[in-house]
Structure formats: structure tokens, C-alpha cells
Design a protein around this motif. Structure first.
Motif, PDB file in Angstrom:
ATOM      1  N   UNK A 128       1.332  -1.507   0.263  1.00  0.00           N
ATOM      2  CA  UNK A 128      -0.212   0.022  -0.003  1.00  0.00           C
ATOM      3  C   UNK A 128       0.731   0.992  -0.398  1.00  0.00           C
ATOM      4  N   UNK A 129       0.761   1.967  -1.004  1.00  0.00           N
ATOM      5  CA  UNK A 129       1.236   4.181  -0.578  1.00  0.00           C
ATOM      6  C   UNK A 129       0.466   4.086   0.111  1.00  0.00           C
ATOM      7  N   UNK A 138       3.133   6.617  -7.767  1.00  0.00           N
ATOM      8  CA  UNK A 138       4.825   6.808  -7.804  1.00  0.00           C
ATOM      9  C   UNK A 138       4.798   7.635  -6.750  1.00  0.00           C
ATOM     10  N   UNK A 139       4.642   8.921  -6.047  1.00  0.00           N
ATOM     11  CA  UNK A 139       4.431   9.720  -5.984  1.00  0.00           C
ATOM     12  C   UNK A 139       4.299   8.819  -4.132  1.00  0.00           C
ATOM     13  N   UNK A 140       3.055   8.181  -4.183  1.00  0.00           N
ATOM     14  CA  UNK A 140       2.250   7.405  -3.125  1.00  0.00           C
ATOM     15  C   UNK A 140       3.199   6.424  -2.408  1.00  0.00           C
ATOM     16  N   UNK A 141       3.659   5.805  -2.980  1.00  0.00           N
ATOM     17  CA  UNK A 141       5.122   5.294  -3.068  1.00  0.00           C
ATOM     18  C   UNK A 141       6.664   5.293  -2.022  1.00  0.00           C
ATOM     19  N   UNK A 306      -4.864   1.841   0.574  1.00  0.00           N
ATOM     20  CA  UNK A 306      -5.174   0.657  -0.631  1.00  0.00           C
ATOM     21  C   UNK A 306      -6.011   0.669  -1.989  1.00  0.00           C
ATOM     22  N   UNK A 307      -6.556   1.404  -1.724  1.00  0.00           N
ATOM     23  CA  UNK A 307      -8.206   1.534  -2.844  1.00  0.00           C
ATOM     24  C   UNK A 307      -7.810   2.260  -3.467  1.00  0.00           C
ATOM     25  N   UNK A 308      -6.780   3.192  -3.533  1.00  0.00           N
ATOM     26  CA  UNK A 308      -5.965   3.653  -4.807  1.00  0.00           C
ATOM     27  C   UNK A 308      -5.309   2.986  -5.583  1.00  0.00           C
ATOM     28  N   UNK A 309      -4.133   2.795  -4.908  1.00  0.00           N
ATOM     29  CA  UNK A 309      -3.584   2.034  -5.295  1.00  0.00           C
ATOM     30  C   UNK A 309      -3.493   0.517  -5.628  1.00  0.00           C
ATOM     31  N   UNK A 310      -3.995  -0.218  -5.566  1.00  0.00           N
ATOM     32  CA  UNK A 310      -4.794  -1.145  -6.398  1.00  0.00           C
ATOM     33  C   UNK A 310      -5.713  -1.098  -7.439  1.00  0.00           C
ATOM     34  N   UNK A 311      -6.367   0.960  -7.510  1.00  0.00           N
ATOM     35  CA  UNK A 311      -6.733   1.246  -8.801  1.00  0.00           C
ATOM     36  C   UNK A 311      -5.454   1.699  -9.913  1.00  0.00           C
ATOM     37  N   UNK A 332      -6.208 -15.667 -17.544  1.00  0.00           N
ATOM     38  CA  UNK A 332      -5.348 -14.506 -16.586  1.00  0.00           C
ATOM     39  C   UNK A 332      -5.686 -12.715 -17.221  1.00  0.00           C
ATOM     40  N   UNK A 333      -6.040 -12.282 -18.195  1.00  0.00           N
ATOM     41  CA  UNK A 333      -6.147 -11.213 -18.079  1.00  0.00           C
ATOM     42  C   UNK A 333      -7.669 -10.776 -16.780  1.00  0.00           C
ATOM     43  N   UNK A 334      -8.219 -11.939 -16.906  1.00  0.00           N
ATOM     44  CA  UNK A 334      -9.944 -11.764 -16.140  1.00  0.00           C
ATOM     45  C   UNK A 334      -9.800 -11.784 -15.455  1.00  0.00           C
ATOM     46  N   UNK A 335      -9.078 -13.054 -14.606  1.00  0.00           N
ATOM     47  CA  UNK A 335      -8.180 -13.380 -12.807  1.00  0.00           C
ATOM     48  C   UNK A 335      -7.975 -12.169 -12.643  1.00  0.00           C
ATOM     49  N   UNK A 336      -6.366 -11.728 -13.291  1.00  0.00           N
ATOM     50  CA  UNK A 336      -5.819 -10.676 -11.880  1.00  0.00           C
ATOM     51  C   UNK A 336      -6.515  -9.259 -12.534  1.00  0.00           C
ATOM     52  N   UNK A 337      -7.479  -8.733 -12.934  1.00  0.00           N
ATOM     53  CA  UNK A 337      -8.649  -7.472 -13.149  1.00  0.00           C
ATOM     54  C   UNK A 337      -9.342  -8.166 -11.975  1.00  0.00           C
ATOM     55  N   UNK A 338      -9.593  -9.564 -11.932  1.00  0.00           N
ATOM     56  CA  UNK A 338     -11.027  -9.565 -10.592  1.00  0.00           C
ATOM     57  C   UNK A 338      -9.703  -9.031  -9.167  1.00  0.00           C
ATOM     58  N   UNK A 339      -8.975 -10.328  -9.543  1.00  0.00           N
ATOM     59  CA  UNK A 339      -7.855 -10.236  -8.103  1.00  0.00           C
ATOM     60  C   UNK A 339      -7.668  -8.464  -7.318  1.00  0.00           C
ATOM     61  N   UNK A 340      -7.465  -7.715  -8.565  1.00  0.00           N
ATOM     62  CA  UNK A 340      -7.154  -6.150  -8.590  1.00  0.00           C
ATOM     63  C   UNK A 340      -8.337  -5.422  -8.085  1.00  0.00           C
ATOM     64  N   UNK A 341      -9.352  -5.249  -8.881  1.00  0.00           N
ATOM     65  CA  UNK A 341     -10.583  -4.601  -8.334  1.00  0.00           C
ATOM     66  C   UNK A 341     -11.282  -5.518  -7.178  1.00  0.00           C
TER      67      UNK A 341
END
Length: 371
Positions: A128-129, A138-141, A306-311, A332-341
């Protein structure tokens, strides 16, 4: 439960969160195949995720969908046999044993450095940033990394241990800007390989090593985004190892996602497809495990960040996906986007937290002051 009854049950279930089946709102569920209803009734969140990845349903804004579902408490309303079995299994075995600790490196962090380079951005920080004054990821991290260094009071010449160091983002920042000598532990060969390149010329060393076996004495210790892989059966071992390695006048910072309740397993879909053998600690877990080992000097919660970090990670991933799609299976694309969102929605709903604990072996003389 089959067919129309399953559809009616799920439709009524989602209505409590103001979500419609095939509605016009961005959070509404667009169903392409009615098998999704049976999957949800049979397997709960696992069925929901698997049917999304299979293309059985869509949603214009998955993050909004999960924010509403979690705020309404719907994820707790359909207990399934799989969920009960997962809870029982967590009581019977140690999913994060020293032997299994390497599973997460192989199945998640070794997915390919190109993926993480594009998603995480220049910092390569996979946690989390800190967005209070930040305008972009980048600024948040950078703000998060500097905040950790200031909380630990890093000074030139100190020896610094990073337990679960990732690609070395914190060590790189600490060595470059605070003049410390760093050792990082990771269970991912690809992390260590790229991290060594990114930290070339700095006083930074990577070790492919589990925390339980590490030996050494350090002025400061940090663990950022790794404690989620430790598991409640190993909390005593984790803090014992940290206490053994920390000098009597030292400080430790623990940065971890946290749960509001004591649970012993992750969401079934996340556990199966993203972070096998993970577990989110409750605040009481950490308090219990630090008794007689550490003084809790400071505790900060910035889980809403963590919300803006994940977005931001999801935006980076989606933009870059065409450049490395050939290296992954079609789903994989749908799986990964589902994870992040889905995770973004969970943090937005404040169901998940992000804590930074500052610990000392015997207490800071005169008291600790958060910088």
C-alpha cells in the motif's frame, strides 16, 4: 439448488446491496450464462470468481460491485461446504510451514518480472502506498518508503533487515537516502534476480531464505507486505526470529494487511488463484504474539489508501497487458483484474485494513514519537 431458484436467490441477495442482474448501473452484474447462479449457491465467493474468469458474467465496475457487496455484508450470508471445509483444514494443518513457505514464491511472485514491472511502476513496491499528499502512484510509494525509514529512525551505518523484501524497493530507498547496510529475505528467485540488478552499486544483499532460519544482528528490521503469508500457527516463530535478530536498542516496523475478525484462511478464490496459503491477521493475533517480546510503540492504520493503490495497479496492468499477453494463458487477464478490483472494493468498504506497527524490545527511553 438449481436453475430458477438459484437465480431468484442470488437476485434477491444482490438486491440488498442495490445491485441488479443485467441492470444499467456501473456496479450491476451482467449475466451471460445462468450457470453463475448455481456456482454462487454451490461455492460462494469461489464460484463467483471462477464464473467471472470463465466469462459467465461481467460488470463495468467490479470495484464498485465488491464495495457494495461487502458493505452489505453479503459475503457472509451464503456459507458453503467448501468454506466450512477450508475452515476445518486450517485447524488441522500448518499451510505456512517452512516447507510450504516457498509455494507463494513459485506460484505468485515468480509469475514474471515483466508483469510486475509494468503494474507496480518505478518503485517496484508491492504494498500500500501513502497517498496523503501524493498525486500519483510513484509519489505515494516514495512517501510510504520514506515514512517507514523515518519511523525507524534510520541513520548511516546501521544494519537493516527486510523480511520479505520483494524486489528491494525499501532497501534501495533506505541505502540510497539513509546510508544503511541492507539484507533482504525473499522466497522468490525472480524477485532476488531483478532486485539485485535494481540495487546494483548499493550496500544491499538479497538472501533466498525463510525468516525462521536467518541469523544475524540488526539495528532495524522491517517487514512490509509479507506477514500476510506467515499464518497464525507461525506468529510466535516469526516474532521470535525478529526478536533474536534485533539489537536490544533496535526498532522493528511491521506493515501488514489486517482483518477485522480472527479468521484462519483467506477468501477461497484468492487462496486458490492468487495467494495460496495466505492468512490475514487480526489486531489481536499480533498483540498476542508480541507479548513478552516487544513493546508496541506506535500503531497506524491507513487501509483506505490501499483502494487508490490497487486502482492504480489495475490501470497500469490494463494498459500494459497487450505487451505481455502472449506469455500468459487467455484467462489470466480476467483473473488478474478480478483480483485487483475485488480487493480495491474490499478496502474501499473498509472490510480490510493496513497497519504499520512500530515495535521495540524493551521500550524507547523517554517514549517513541511518530515523525
Amino acid at each position: 439448488m438449481k436453475g430458477s431458484l438459484a437465480r431468484e436467490t442470488v437476485t434477491n441477495w444482490l438486491a440488498h446491496a442495490d445491485i441488479e442482474i443485467n441492470g444499467s448501473a456501473a456496479c450491476d452484474m451482467q449475466v451471460h450464462n445462468d450457470v453463475v447462479f448455481d456456482a454462487v449457491m454451490r461455492d460462494g465467493s469461489l464460484g463467483l470468481g471462477e464464473s467471472y474468469v470463465a466469462g459467465d458474467w461481467d460488470c463495468p465496475r467490479l470495484d464498485q460491485f465488491f464495495d457494495r457487496v461487502i458493505r452489505a455484508g453479503l459475503e457472509r450470508q451464503i456459507p458453503t461446504a467448501r468454506a466450512v471445509a477450508a475452515k476445518l483444514l486450517a485447524h488441522l494443518r500448518n499451510p505456512q510451514s517452512e516447507h510450504r513457505a516457498w509455494d507463494i514464491g513459485r506460484t505468485h511472485y515468480d509469475l514474471g518480472n515483466a508483469l510486475f514491472v509494468e503494474m507496480l511502476g518505478p518503485s517496484m513496491a508491492y504494498s500500500c502506498g501513502y497517498w496523503r499528499d501524493a498525486q500519483d502512484l510513484d509519489q505515494a510509494q516514495t512517501a510510504k518508503l520514506e515514512r517507514i525509514c523515518l519511523k525507524l529512525g534510520l541513520q548511516p551505518g546501521m544494519r537493516f533487515l527486510d523480511i520479505g523484501c520483494g524486489w528491494g524497493s525499501l532497501m534501495r530507498h533506505a541505502a540510497r537516502h539513509h546510508g544503511v547496510s541492507c539484507v533482504g529475505l525473499t522466497v522468490s528467485e525472480q524477485q532476488a534476480r531483478l532486485g539485485e540488478q535494481l540495487c546494483a552499486g548499493l550496500d544491499v544483499r538479497f538472501a533466498l531464505e525463510d525468516y525462521r532460519g536467518h541469523q544475524g544482528q540488526y539495528d532495524r528490521i522491517a517487514s512490509v507486505g509479507m506477514f500476510e503469508h506467515v499464518g497464525h500457527r507461525n506468529y510466535d516463530a516469526f516474532f521470535s526470529a525478529a526478536r533474536r535478530c534485533l539489537r536490544p536498542d533496535g526498532l522493528m516496523l511491521l506493515h501488514t494487511i489486517g482483518s477485522l475478525a480472527r479468521v484462519e484462511h483467506l477468501d477461497p478464490w484468492i487462496d486458490k488463484y492468487i495467494f495460496p496459503n495466505g492468512m490475514l491477521p487480526a489486531m489481536g493475533h499480533i498483540a498476542d504474539a508480541t507479548i513478552d517480546r516487544f513493546v508496541v510503540e506506535d500503531l497506524e492504520n491507513f487501509g483506505a489508501y490501499y483502494d487508490p493503490t490497487l486502482m492504480a495497479w489495475e490501470e497500469n496492468f490494463s494498459k500494459a497487458w497487450p505487451t505481455f499477453a502472449h506469455a500468459y494463458p487467455p484467462h489470466f487477464e480476467r483473473m488478474w483484474r478480478y483480483y485487483l478490483l475485488s480487493c480495491a472494493g474490499a478496502f474501499r468498504a473498509r472490510n480490510l485494513q493496513l497497519w504499520q506497527w512500530v515495535l521495540s524490545p524493551t521500550g524507547v527511553i523517554g517514549g517513541y514519537v511518530r515523525p
